[in-house]
Enzyme design. Sequence first.
Site, PDB file in Angstrom:
ATOM      1  N   GLY B  16       0.832  -1.197   0.000  1.00 31.96           N
ATOM      2  CA  GLY B  16       0.000   0.000   0.000  1.00 31.96           C
ATOM      3  C   GLY B  16       0.862   1.239   0.000  1.00 31.96           C
ATOM      4  N   ALA B  17       0.522   2.187  -0.859  1.00 33.81           N
ATOM      5  CA  ALA B  17       1.337   3.382  -1.019  1.00 33.81           C
ATOM      6  C   ALA B  17       0.513   4.650  -0.886  1.00 33.81           C
ATOM      7  CB  ALA B  17       2.049   3.347  -2.369  1.00 33.81           C
ATOM      8  N   ALA B  20      -0.460   6.185   4.685  1.00 30.97           N
ATOM      9  CA  ALA B  20       0.078   5.316   5.730  1.00 30.97           C
ATOM     10  C   ALA B  20       1.299   4.551   5.218  1.00 30.97           C
ATOM     11  CB  ALA B  20      -1.007   4.353   6.211  1.00 30.97           C
ATOM     12  N   GLY B  21       1.179   3.949   4.039  1.00 34.00           N
ATOM     13  CA  GLY B  21       2.271   3.123   3.513  1.00 34.00           C
ATOM     14  C   GLY B  21       3.529   3.931   3.241  1.00 34.00           C
ATOM     15  N   PHE B 121     -14.260  21.683  11.902  1.00 36.11           N
ATOM     16  CA  PHE B 121     -14.715  20.434  11.316  1.00 36.11           C
ATOM     17  C   PHE B 121     -15.705  19.776  12.261  1.00 36.11           C
ATOM     18  CE2 PHE B 121     -13.654  17.641   7.754  1.00 36.11           C
ATOM     19  CZ  PHE B 121     -13.065  18.547   6.893  1.00 36.11           C
ATOM     20  N   ASP B 215      -8.759  -5.676  -0.077  1.00 36.76           N
ATOM     21  CA  ASP B 215      -7.820  -6.779  -0.346  1.00 36.76           C
ATOM     22  C   ASP B 215      -6.953  -7.090   0.870  1.00 36.76           C
ATOM     23  OD1 ASP B 215      -8.802  -6.342  -2.886  1.00 36.76           O
ATOM     24  OD2 ASP B 215      -7.018  -5.257  -3.561  1.00 36.76           O
ATOM     25  N   GLN B 234     -18.853   4.229   8.297  1.00 34.35           N
ATOM     26  CA  GLN B 234     -19.282   5.627   8.380  1.00 34.35           C
ATOM     27  C   GLN B 234     -19.912   6.112   7.077  1.00 34.35           C
ATOM     28  OE1 GLN B 234     -16.347   9.177   8.551  1.00 34.35           O
ATOM     29  NE2 GLN B 234     -17.421   9.166  10.504  1.00 34.35           N
ATOM     30  N   HIS B 236     -20.830   9.432   5.220  1.00 35.76           N
ATOM     31  CA  HIS B 236     -20.567  10.871   5.241  1.00 35.76           C
ATOM     32  C   HIS B 236     -21.850  11.573   4.829  1.00 35.76           C
ATOM     33  CE1 HIS B 236     -18.885  14.768   4.234  1.00 35.76           C
ATOM     34  NE2 HIS B 236     -17.707  14.400   4.688  1.00 35.76           N
ATOM     35  N   LEU B 246     -17.547  12.985  -2.909  1.00 31.79           N
ATOM     36  CA  LEU B 246     -17.631  13.753  -1.677  1.00 31.79           C
ATOM     37  C   LEU B 246     -17.720  15.270  -1.863  1.00 31.79           C
ATOM     38  CD1 LEU B 246     -17.591  12.886   1.282  1.00 31.79           C
ATOM     39  CD2 LEU B 246     -15.261  13.748   1.365  1.00 31.79           C
ATOM     40  N   GLU B 249     -16.559  17.953   4.303  1.00 26.26           N
ATOM     41  CA  GLU B 249     -17.068  18.617   5.493  1.00 26.26           C
ATOM     42  C   GLU B 249     -16.441  20.004   5.633  1.00 26.26           C
ATOM     43  OE1 GLU B 249     -17.905  15.813   8.795  1.00 26.26           O
ATOM     44  OE2 GLU B 249     -16.521  17.111   9.857  1.00 26.26           O
ATOM     45  N   ARG B 280     -20.486  13.069  12.125  1.00 27.95           N
ATOM     46  CA  ARG B 280     -21.071  12.527  10.898  1.00 27.95           C
ATOM     47  C   ARG B 280     -22.203  11.552  11.127  1.00 27.95           C
ATOM     48  NH1 ARG B 280     -15.383  11.947   7.598  1.00 27.95           N
ATOM     49  NH2 ARG B 280     -15.177  14.202   7.324  1.00 27.95           N
ATOM     50  N   HIS B 346     -18.425   5.999   3.384  1.00 26.59           N
ATOM     51  CA  HIS B 346     -17.238   6.828   3.293  1.00 26.59           C
ATOM     52  C   HIS B 346     -16.015   6.217   3.943  1.00 26.59           C
ATOM     53  CE1 HIS B 346     -14.921  10.464   3.018  1.00 26.59           C
ATOM     54  NE2 HIS B 346     -14.864  10.638   4.325  1.00 26.59           N
ATOM     55  N   GLU B 377      -6.162   3.194   7.121  1.00 22.30           N
ATOM     56  CA  GLU B 377      -7.583   2.850   7.199  1.00 22.30           C
ATOM     57  C   GLU B 377      -7.829   1.339   7.286  1.00 22.30           C
ATOM     58  OE1 GLU B 377     -10.108   5.150   4.643  1.00 22.30           O
ATOM     59  OE2 GLU B 377     -11.829   3.829   4.987  1.00 22.30           O
ATOM     60  N   ARG B 388     -15.719   7.910  13.314  1.00 27.20           N
ATOM     61  CA  ARG B 388     -14.527   8.731  13.152  1.00 27.20           C
ATOM     62  C   ARG B 388     -14.908  10.199  13.008  1.00 27.20           C
ATOM     63  NH1 ARG B 388     -11.784  11.076   8.610  1.00 27.20           N
ATOM     64  NH2 ARG B 388     -13.116  10.108   7.053  1.00 27.20           N
ATOM     65  N   SER B 393      -8.538  10.927  10.157  1.00 26.51           N
ATOM     66  CA  SER B 393      -8.012   9.705   9.565  1.00 26.51           C
ATOM     67  C   SER B 393      -6.772   9.972   8.711  1.00 26.51           C
ATOM     68  CB  SER B 393      -9.080   8.952   8.794  1.00 26.51           C
ATOM     69  OG  SER B 393      -9.268   9.517   7.570  1.00 26.51           O
ATOM     70  N   LEU B 394      -6.669  11.145   8.104  1.00 33.30           N
ATOM     71  CA  LEU B 394      -5.376  11.486   7.497  1.00 33.30           C
ATOM     72  C   LEU B 394      -4.335  11.510   8.611  1.00 33.30           C
ATOM     73  CD1 LEU B 394      -6.168  14.365   4.955  1.00 33.30           C
ATOM     74  CD2 LEU B 394      -5.778  11.955   4.466  1.00 33.30           C
TER      75      LEU B 394
HETATM   76  C1  LIG Z   1     -13.294  11.275  -0.739  1.00 33.50           C
HETATM   77  C2  LIG Z   1     -12.614  11.142   0.591  1.00 33.50           C
HETATM   78  C3  LIG Z   1     -12.262  12.264   1.308  1.00 33.50           C
HETATM   79  C4  LIG Z   1     -11.618  12.153   2.529  1.00 33.50           C
HETATM   80  N1  LIG Z   1     -11.276  13.295   3.208  1.00 33.50           N
HETATM   81  C5  LIG Z   1     -10.615  13.185   4.375  1.00 33.50           C
HETATM   82  C6  LIG Z   1     -10.187  14.354   5.082  1.00 33.50           C
HETATM   83  O1  LIG Z   1     -10.387  15.485   4.642  1.00 33.50           O
HETATM   84  N2  LIG Z   1      -9.530  14.197   6.250  1.00 33.50           N
HETATM   85  C7  LIG Z   1      -9.262  12.965   6.769  1.00 33.50           C
HETATM   86  O2  LIG Z   1      -8.642  12.891   7.809  1.00 33.50           O
HETATM   87  N3  LIG Z   1      -9.647  11.846   6.110  1.00 33.50           N
HETATM   88  C8  LIG Z   1     -10.308  11.924   4.937  1.00 33.50           C
HETATM   89  N4  LIG Z   1     -10.701  10.782   4.287  1.00 33.50           N
HETATM   90  C9  LIG Z   1     -10.239   9.484   4.768  1.00 33.50           C
HETATM   91  C10 LIG Z   1      -8.786   9.298   4.416  1.00 33.50           C
HETATM   92  O3  LIG Z   1      -8.528   9.886   3.173  1.00 33.50           O
HETATM   93  C11 LIG Z   1      -8.361   7.848   4.355  1.00 33.50           C
HETATM   94  O4  LIG Z   1      -8.791   7.177   5.473  1.00 33.50           O
HETATM   95  C12 LIG Z   1      -6.854   7.725   4.258  1.00 33.50           C
HETATM   96  O5  LIG Z   1      -6.359   8.524   3.221  1.00 33.50           O
HETATM   97  C13 LIG Z   1      -6.446   6.298   4.048  1.00 33.50           C
HETATM   98  O6  LIG Z   1      -5.061   6.250   3.785  1.00 33.50           O
HETATM   99  P1  LIG Z   1      -4.353   4.859   3.627  1.00 33.50           P
HETATM  100  O7  LIG Z   1      -2.923   5.148   3.409  1.00 33.50           O
HETATM  101  O8  LIG Z   1      -4.717   3.977   4.733  1.00 33.50           O
HETATM  102  O9  LIG Z   1      -5.006   4.215   2.306  1.00 33.50           O
HETATM  103  P2  LIG Z   1      -5.025   4.632   0.762  1.00 33.50           P
HETATM  104  O10 LIG Z   1      -4.541   5.981   0.515  1.00 33.50           O
HETATM  105  O11 LIG Z   1      -6.372   4.267   0.255  1.00 33.50           O
HETATM  106  O12 LIG Z   1      -3.960   3.657   0.127  1.00 33.50           O
HETATM  107  C14 LIG Z   1      -4.193   2.291  -0.019  1.00 33.50           C
HETATM  108  C15 LIG Z   1      -3.032   1.720  -0.789  1.00 33.50           C
HETATM  109  O13 LIG Z   1      -3.095   0.311  -0.772  1.00 33.50           O
HETATM  110  C16 LIG Z   1      -2.832  -0.203  -2.043  1.00 33.50           C
HETATM  111  N5  LIG Z   1      -3.490  -1.506  -2.151  1.00 33.50           N
HETATM  112  C17 LIG Z   1      -4.757  -1.832  -1.812  1.00 33.50           C
HETATM  113  N6  LIG Z   1      -4.981  -3.132  -2.089  1.00 33.50           N
HETATM  114  C18 LIG Z   1      -3.833  -3.625  -2.607  1.00 33.50           C
HETATM  115  C19 LIG Z   1      -3.441  -4.900  -3.096  1.00 33.50           C
HETATM  116  N7  LIG Z   1      -4.270  -5.922  -3.150  1.00 33.50           N
HETATM  117  N8  LIG Z   1      -2.187  -5.041  -3.541  1.00 33.50           N
HETATM  118  C20 LIG Z   1      -1.317  -4.007  -3.549  1.00 33.50           C
HETATM  119  N9  LIG Z   1      -1.641  -2.782  -3.101  1.00 33.50           N
HETATM  120  C21 LIG Z   1      -2.881  -2.599  -2.640  1.00 33.50           C
HETATM  121  C22 LIG Z   1      -3.373   0.838  -2.987  1.00 33.50           C
HETATM  122  O14 LIG Z   1      -2.734   0.760  -4.234  1.00 33.50           O
HETATM  123  C23 LIG Z   1      -2.999   2.123  -2.252  1.00 33.50           C
HETATM  124  O15 LIG Z   1      -1.694   2.494  -2.588  1.00 33.50           O
HETATM  125  C24 LIG Z   1     -11.352  10.883   3.057  1.00 33.50           C
HETATM  126  C25 LIG Z   1     -11.708   9.751   2.351  1.00 33.50           C
HETATM  127  C26 LIG Z   1     -12.342   9.860   1.135  1.00 33.50           C
HETATM  128  C27 LIG Z   1     -12.743   8.622   0.404  1.00 33.50           C
END
Ligand SMILES: Cc1cc2nc3c(=O)[nH]c(=O)nc-3n(C[C@H](O)[C@H](O)[C@H](O)COP(=O)(O)OP(=O)(O)OC[C@H]3O[C@@H](n4cnc5c(N)ncnc54)[C@H](O)[C@@H]3O)c2cc1C
Lengths: 315, 573
Positions: B16-17, B20-21, B121, B215, B234, B236, B246, B249, B280, B346, B377, B388, B393-394
């Site tokens: 995951g990139a 978090a990743g 917020f 996955d 959740q 939204h 979206l 908020e 929310r 959401h 996430e 949340r 969550s960012l």
């Molecule tokens: C539209 C929207 C707006 C949001 N706005 C906010 C906000 O303003 N503030 C806030 O705090 N939060 C917000 N959130 C929530 C927040 O964006 C996410 O919870 C957070 O970005 C998740 O980051 P992550 O690194 O965990 O996952 P992601 O950024 O989703 O990254 C997941 C990674 O995993 C990889 N991956 C997945 N499955 C596989 C697989 N099988 N094999 C290889 N790679 C895989 C993908 O390629 C990707 O690189 C929002 C969410 C959404 C949907």
Amino acid sequence: MAEVRFNIYRLNPETGGDGRFQEYKVECEKGDTVLDCLNKIKGEQDGTVTYRMSCRSAICGSCAMRICGHTRLACSTQVSGLLEIYEEITLEPLQNFPVIKDLVVDMKAYWEKIEAIMPYMVPDAGEPVPEKERLQSPEQFDTVFEVATCIRCSACVSDCTSLEADDKFLAPAALAKSFRFAGDSRDAADKERLTELVKEGGIWDCVRCYECTQVCPKDVRPAEHIIQLREKALNNQMEKSVGARHVLGFMESVGHSGQLDEGKLPMFAVKNIGAKISMVPIGIKMFLKGKLPLKHKPIPGAEDVQRIYKKLEGE
Amino acid sequence: MAMEEEVFSHDLLIVGAGLAGMRAAIAAGEGLDVAIVSKLHPVRSHSGAAQGGIAASLGNSDEEDSWETHMFDTVKGSDYLGDQDAIEMMVKDAPGVIYELEHMGCVFTRMDDGRVAQRRFGGHSKPRACFAADWTGHTILQVLYEQIMKRRVRVYEEWYMVSLIVRDNVCRGIVAYDIDQGKLCVIRAKAVLFATGGYGRAFKITSNAHANSGDGIIATYRAGIPLEDMEFVQFHPTGLWRQGILVSEGARGEGAYILNNDGERFMTNYAPEMMELAPRDLTSRAIQTEINEGRGIGGQDYVYIDLRHLGKERILERLPQIHDLAYDFTGVDCFEEPIPIQPTAHYSMGGIPCTMEGQVTCDPGNTPIKGFFAAGECSCVSVHGANRLGTNSLLEAVVFGRRAGTAASEYAKGEVLPELPDDANQPAREEIEWVLNNQGSESVMAIKDDLQTSMMENCGIFRTEEQLKSQLATISKLRERFSKVKIDDKGRRFNTDLIGALELSRLLEFSDIIVTGAVARQECRGSHYRTDHPKRDDENWLKHTLAYRTDDGPRLEYKPVTITTYQPEERKY
Ligand SMILES: Cc1cc2nc3c(=O)[nH]c(=O)nc-3n(C[C@H](O)[C@H](O)[C@H](O)COP(=O)(O)OP(=O)(O)OC[C@H]3O[C@@H](n4cnc5c(N)ncnc54)[C@H](O)[C@@H]3O)c2cc1C
Ligand code: FES
């Protein structure tokens, strides 16, 4: 809405051969985007049709393709809007990229060019890292925010006419990315960045066709940022490249006589004698076609242009 | 299709990139062989879609703000299901991680004095969302990828992780499929860190990307590790009508109104103090109630969010993306008209159970799976509990990405590569061969559509036992249909038809877990609202759900919530 004809470019890397177009008919509803229709085609008619997509909200940059001859994002392009102009919808992969399969292109070269421009901020090593944030005024934020919204969809690279002619050209996405740092008040590597950018394939190789700015789905305006980089290069006395000298020669000529002397310009732009001599044959051709008058006819208003120049220089 | 096998190995492998990743990879530091596997190019990760902001009590807009207030708001927002030790850790780390991002070069909207601006917020009692207009996730994602390029971290880009290799409570690597080449490979590692993001794609109306298919959580589950609190999904409040895309908020943070068919700011009836900036769960229920009781616009299933009074200049400065999205996807010019919205699936509060250091655990006693970490996430630390708060969550992705990255690299430094079992890639190989060769009549799209529609109807904002049980039956029928699935593309190169089928199998499996957890939990807490059990029940349900995979479907166990400072009270806004 009704049945819409899609004409989709197909290329299967395993069977090889040239690409061809395949026709599909889709029942479209009001509000359907091109991506919605592609998903219907893939889901209901032909699962082999291949394209990239993820966010479907114009932010991940996966789905740029040529739609009816123009590069756009499939997910934010409404079918109804296209049908006001086109009878059928043609989908092709981005230009200036090798095709992997159908609408999927190989982005390797794109990322290599991004990597080549030192794509990260380099703060002043002499300054201690502050405990809190580095201060930046709202105006300084505004200067770089626009380029910071690039979603790396490559639409600009697909439609870049300079790149079409020369695959070494860094192309608008990488150059705009460079301005992302060069324009940032917190970055201290201007000199290093610009030294690379004034080389062949850099900022002076843009022909200013503005296709990139026109085609960008996020209004990042790469062409304008390339010009800002040129200004920075000139302000840093980086005047040796042909491109820089071309601009300076242009200014010199117009400033001096109020009009452009096309004959003198190339002579000013290239510096070394060898290069100057190599231009003689083309000069002779131009002369024979009447493009190199010995004396320019004065044109009306030339003095006004001179005055504008004087005024600007005074400022 | 014959699948030759290639084996790679690394000290630390991150799957995951997103935020978090990549934050984890940066934390891992030098001297360690770190690699990232991602099915999308890093900058295409769904973190980039985050608009509104990232929380930290910097106190720039309101000096009174403190980590204590941030902590209380988060605990209360979680409906007391969040683990308070983890929440405390997160809010204390928050200012530091924001400054780090800023030092890396992240752009943030500024106040006149040059400091990072902060806005209000939902559910936060102080203005503490740091933001870059409404492009916050995007700008952070870019800056982290810049650092990945700078550090030359190896990225297996467009590789799909199919399965996780765990034996005897030790993680040994993953099996991944190179999408471009159509090759199945084993990647061995001393430590594996999952950061595979959210999984909102089981619902028809969602703000999530197509790639958000769960996955990572399912690979974990199939490896015998339970998933935590999956019933908490959740919604939204403000997704674009019919699209689910979206409207941040941040719009309400800047002062937008929500209006029903009578033009009434109906939030006054639901959260008289915080109004549109209530959390929310509450706001989504309010909107859904208005719609259900016939006060949607023209009696339809949407209400309005109105930005007009903010003025063109403010909208362009603070919410430019909202303006464009509303225009491009609904044809509405928000300078002139209100935007039609409805609640949208959401964020997934549940996920892979882990400690504050990202160490994955596999039972109520928190027994670790050695060498296996999770963040973002896909994980459940749990800092969000049952609901949340926006911008948390960012923050979670960055704070715990960093912590887990550090912990995983420390762990890897002391280990040798664990032995692989003989059949390491067997489940993945069999699954792919099955999908490619299955001779059925069912299409991926039809099954997915039925799943999403039924989840929306039966496992949405309001839930009843009857609906949930009928949804379990529906899912079981859909899984039966999936056993007859047939794909068209049998090719090796860039087979997105195959990937689509793999993703659907995961959607079906985790939907089953969500609904099973929701049937069992006979109370209302945060996002989980049971109209047949309309009260929170701390006596019986102040506990986390753990769902284990068995041949007869998910088996549930429970584990206690960590309460350190704030005893549960009634939530009022
Ligand atoms: C539209 C929207 C707006 C949001 N706005 C906010 C906000 O303003 N503030 C806030 O705090 N939060 C917000 N959130 C929530 C927040 O964006 C996410 O919870 C957070 O970005 C998740 O980051 P992550 O690194 O965990 O996952 P992601 O950024 O989703 O990254 C997941 C990674 O995993 C990889 N991956 C997945 N499955 C596989 C697989 N099988 N094999 C290889 N790679 C895989 C993908 O390629 C990707 O690189 C929002 C969410 C959404 C949907
Ligand atoms: S699918 Fe993400 S930009 Fe179109």
